[in-house]
Design a protein around this motif. Structure first.
Motif, mmCIF file in Angstrom:
data_model
loop_
_atom_site.group_PDB
_atom_site.id
_atom_site.type_symbol
_atom_site.label_atom_id
_atom_site.label_comp_id
_atom_site.label_asym_id
_atom_site.label_seq_id
_atom_site.Cartn_x
_atom_site.Cartn_y
_atom_site.Cartn_z
ATOM 1 N N ASN A 28 -61.127 81.040 -19.252
ATOM 2 C CA ASN A 28 -62.021 82.031 -19.860
ATOM 3 C C ASN A 28 -62.865 81.359 -20.933
ATOM 4 N N GLY A 29 -64.142 81.658 -20.941
ATOM 5 C CA GLY A 29 -65.020 81.100 -21.963
ATOM 6 C C GLY A 29 -66.289 81.914 -22.119
ATOM 7 N N GLU A 30 -66.799 81.925 -23.341
ATOM 8 C CA GLU A 30 -68.026 82.655 -23.623
ATOM 9 C C GLU A 30 -69.242 81.867 -23.138
ATOM 10 N N SER A 31 -70.346 82.546 -23.025
ATOM 11 C CA SER A 31 -71.594 81.882 -22.654
ATOM 12 C C SER A 31 -71.979 80.877 -23.731
ATOM 13 N N ILE A 89 -60.263 70.142 -16.414
ATOM 14 C CA ILE A 89 -61.051 71.238 -15.845
ATOM 15 C C ILE A 89 -62.291 71.396 -16.717
ATOM 16 N N LYS A 90 -63.464 71.292 -16.114
ATOM 17 C CA LYS A 90 -64.688 71.387 -16.906
ATOM 18 C C LYS A 90 -65.691 72.303 -16.215
ATOM 19 N N VAL A 91 -66.643 72.743 -17.002
ATOM 20 C CA VAL A 91 -67.680 73.650 -16.515
ATOM 21 C C VAL A 91 -68.878 72.823 -16.082
ATOM 22 N N ASP A 92 -69.447 73.179 -14.960
ATOM 23 C CA ASP A 92 -70.655 72.518 -14.475
ATOM 24 C C ASP A 92 -71.753 72.596 -15.542
ATOM 25 N N ASP A 93 -72.400 71.447 -15.807
ATOM 26 C CA ASP A 93 -73.439 71.408 -16.846
ATOM 27 C C ASP A 93 -74.584 72.368 -16.564
ATOM 28 N N GLN A 94 -74.810 72.677 -15.296
ATOM 29 C CA GLN A 94 -75.910 73.567 -14.946
ATOM 30 C C GLN A 94 -75.557 75.037 -15.146
ATOM 31 N N TYR A 95 -74.265 75.317 -15.342
ATOM 32 C CA TYR A 95 -73.851 76.710 -15.511
ATOM 33 C C TYR A 95 -73.719 77.017 -16.996
ATOM 34 N N LEU A 96 -74.478 77.982 -17.479
ATOM 35 C CA LEU A 96 -74.536 78.279 -18.911
ATOM 36 C C LEU A 96 -73.839 79.575 -19.290
ATOM 37 N N GLY A 97 -73.498 80.401 -18.300
ATOM 38 C CA GLY A 97 -73.022 81.752 -18.593
ATOM 39 C C GLY A 97 -71.535 81.844 -18.869
#
Length: 625
Positions: free
Chosen positions: A337-340, A309-317
């Motif tokens: 859950n993850g911080e900006s 599971i990974k966060v989209d590179d374009q999403y920074l928040g």
């Protein structure tokens, strides 16, 4: 005489009438006492049943209840038993209508008679609050048996492992070991139930009876634990009902926390199929734009998979999302859950030198783009030398929101001709950077001459470069680790027409990666100056292989007879780089050249071959034909 007899008869009749009147008055007095009770709702006497062997005694509990909790009651026997006797706890005979005592419960004794045809006896009792109404009479049923009640049943029934939403049933065998039939009261069930949902079962004397116990399908998972209670008179037995409901799959984590120090915000969870046959799991979450993962997972029987599971590179928040995995009606959720991401400042696209050209007396302008490619807002402070800003900033601070871009506009008064260098420093909480501005100021006549033609400008610039040997070098801004040893002994292993093989050594024991850079010449079209740029070669041009002594790289896409400049950097696990190696020049082999000598020699060779073929043919013809 007749008068006397007549008077006697008259007296008897009147006497009987008087006696009847008094009896009626007494009965009416009792009836009135029962009817004229205080107002209000009375208690409820609780019925119950007991069993006793003929000729034996048994303790009986008289109980009542009412809406007023914590009260005590006054108990009386309303109707005595027909075939037995009632005694108090101190063995005194209880009379009908007499008050037995006051309390929440009252204990009395029942003694069964030795009569062969008696199977059941009943007596009733009432209860009331002091000074209140009596309850309706409630029966106490006494089962009179020849022998004591005795039955046996399974102590433990296992339903084994069950699937979610799976029903199951098991047989429970009850054996009546008595000489008379037994009515068994069944209680204690919530998760399980008896066939027909009955709460009483009759078992004939000296016989066995199979009773089906059911578990109804539902979405609960985990251990099933319940005790079935069988009761006949004073005899009570418990049957342990056990089972385990297994989910179709398990997820090893319920919460994933992503940290800012990760280069790529990702995590892995394990999914395991608990069944012996394949299953299809679907996944979805409540934030469609931020998370990337497989939403359809196929798992063979008892198989396990690690899902990224990974966060989209374009999403920074900030990340706060719930991923739900489903199979049929069963579902499990994982909270991600993850911080900006921290502020990531890019100044002038990481080019550290800006060149501005103008004439004496001009106001030279410079625009510096500043990007925050991180997920958090930051205050950026800048410090100027001789340059000035077009607009005022409070305390020289720029507020950069997440993903925002700002253009810092500077100006410089060209009062003296020549080359002027000015530095701009940038400071923010997590880092700092500097930018060098080079102002090229020439007298007006030189500028006019410079603007005559583009070709002339380029030639002048090139001449100036060769004469002074001053060429701006543009490098990518990197985070340098001074403790990371630099690459040494960069050498040529093999050279082809369009590729070369180079190698290097590295004495460091640390686990590092390598990048190869080449130096290219570019013309700055704005100020018509030549610049050197160090460009990193990607995998399309450089195939890098690590070995025990260091590494080597096959560099492709080159031109025959070309001369190229390379250097190598090592990259540590923390993402920081070593100081670049010394640059080295390598050349590819020349391609084939078609020269006049080659043409002449080729013609001579062809002529010789022609003559050889001609005379061979002539010799063969004259001799054999």
């Amino acid at each position: 005489m007749h008068f006397e007899l007549g008077n006697l008869t008259f007296l008897k009749v009147h006497l009987l009438a008087l006696i009847t009147f008094f009896i009626t008055v007494l009965l009416c007095a009792d009836l009135i006492a029962d009817v004229k009770l205080p107002k209000g709702l009375g208690p409820v006497a609780i019925k119950s049943s007991y069993s006793v062997v003929k000729g034996a005694s048994i303790e009986v509990d008289l109980m009542a209840s009412s809406k007023q909790s914590g009260k005590v009651y006054e108990y009386t026997i309303f109707e005595k038993p027909k075939y037995g006797r009632l005694l108090t706890e101190d063995n005194k005979t209880i009379k009908e209508g007499s008050v037995l005592g006051v309390g929440k419960t009252i204990k009395i004794k029942y003694i069964a008679d030795f009569k062969n045809d008696i199977k059941e006896d009943v007596f009733t009792f009432r209860a009331r609050l002091r000074g209140g109404k009596y309850s309706s009479p409630s029966p106490i049923k006494i089962l009179i048996i020849k022998d004591p009640v005795n039955f046996s049943v399974n102590n433990y029934i296992s339903f084994g492992n069950l699937r979610v939403n799976e029903s199951a049933s098991k047989k429970m065998v009850v054996t009546n070991e008595s000489n008379e039939g037994v009515n068994l009261e069944i209680s204690g069930l919530k998760k399980f139930h008896i066939q027909g949902n009955v709460n009483e079962v009759f078992v004939p004397p000296k016989s066995m009876k199979e009773i089906k116990v059911y578990y109804k399908a539902n979405s609960l998972i985990g251990l099933l634990k319940e005790d079935l209670v069988l009761k006949a008179g004073n005899l009570e037995k418990h049957v342990k009902l056990r089972g385990n409901v297994i989910p179709p799959f398990n997820v090893d984590k319920k919460l994933i926390r992503l940290k800012n120090d990760q280069l790529f915000r990702n995590a892995k969870v394990k999914l395991k199929n608990n069944y012996n046959e394949p299953i299809e799991i679907t996944a979805s979450h409540n934030n469609k734009s931020s998370l990337i993962y497989r939403d359809n997972i196929s798992l063979e029987g008892q198989a396990e998979i690690e899902l990224e599971i990974k966060v989209d590179d374009q999403y920074l928040g900030h990340i706060d999302s719930l991923i739900t995995f489903r199979y049929d009606e069963f579902r499990l959720s994982v909270n991600v859950n993850g911080e900006s991401l921290p502020a990531k400042i890019e100044i002038n696209e990481n080019i550290q030198i800006v060149s501005v050209r103008g004439k004496l007396g001009d106001n030279l302008n410079v625009t510096i783009p500043i990007n925050n490619r991180g997920g958090e807002a930051v205050d950026l402070e800048f410090k100027l030398g001789d340059s000035k800003v077009f607009k005022n900033y409070p305390s020289n601070l720029i507020r950069l929101a997440s993903g925002s871009k700002h253009l810092l506009e500077l100006s410089y008064d060209a009062e003296v001709s020549g080359t002027k260098f000015d530095n701009v420093q940038f400071i923010w909480p997590s880092g700092e950077a500097s930018l060098q501005i080079r102002y090229e100021i020439e007298p007006e006549k030189e500028i006019a001459k410079y603007n005559n033609s583009v070709d002339e400008n380029i030639e002048q610039v090139q001449n100036k470069i060769y004469e002074t040997d001053v060429v701006p070098v543009i490098e990518k801004n990197r985070n340098i680790n001074d403790n990371l040893p630099s690459v040494e002994k960069l050498s040529l292993v093999d050279s082809g027409k369009r590729s070369i093989l180079i190698s290097w050594t590295n004495n460091s024991l640390l686990e590092v990666d390598y990048i190869v850079e080449t130096r290219v010449h570019r013309l700055n079209r704005e100020d018509k100056t030549m610049q050197f740029h160090w460009v990193e070669l990607d995998e399309n041009y450089a195939k890098i292989t690590k070995n025990d002594s260091g590494g080597e790289a096959v560099i492709k896409g080159l031109n025959p007879g070309g001369r190229y400049t390379f250097r190598v950097l090592s990259k540590g696990a923390d993402g920081r780089y070593s100081v670049p190696s010394k640059f080295v020049h390598f050349s590819t082999k020349n391609k084939f050249h078609f020269t006049s000598n080659f043409f002449v020699n080729g013609l001579g060779l062809l002529g010789g071959l022609f003559l050889l073929c001609y005379f061979s043919y002539k010799f063969f013809r004259e001799r054999y034909i």
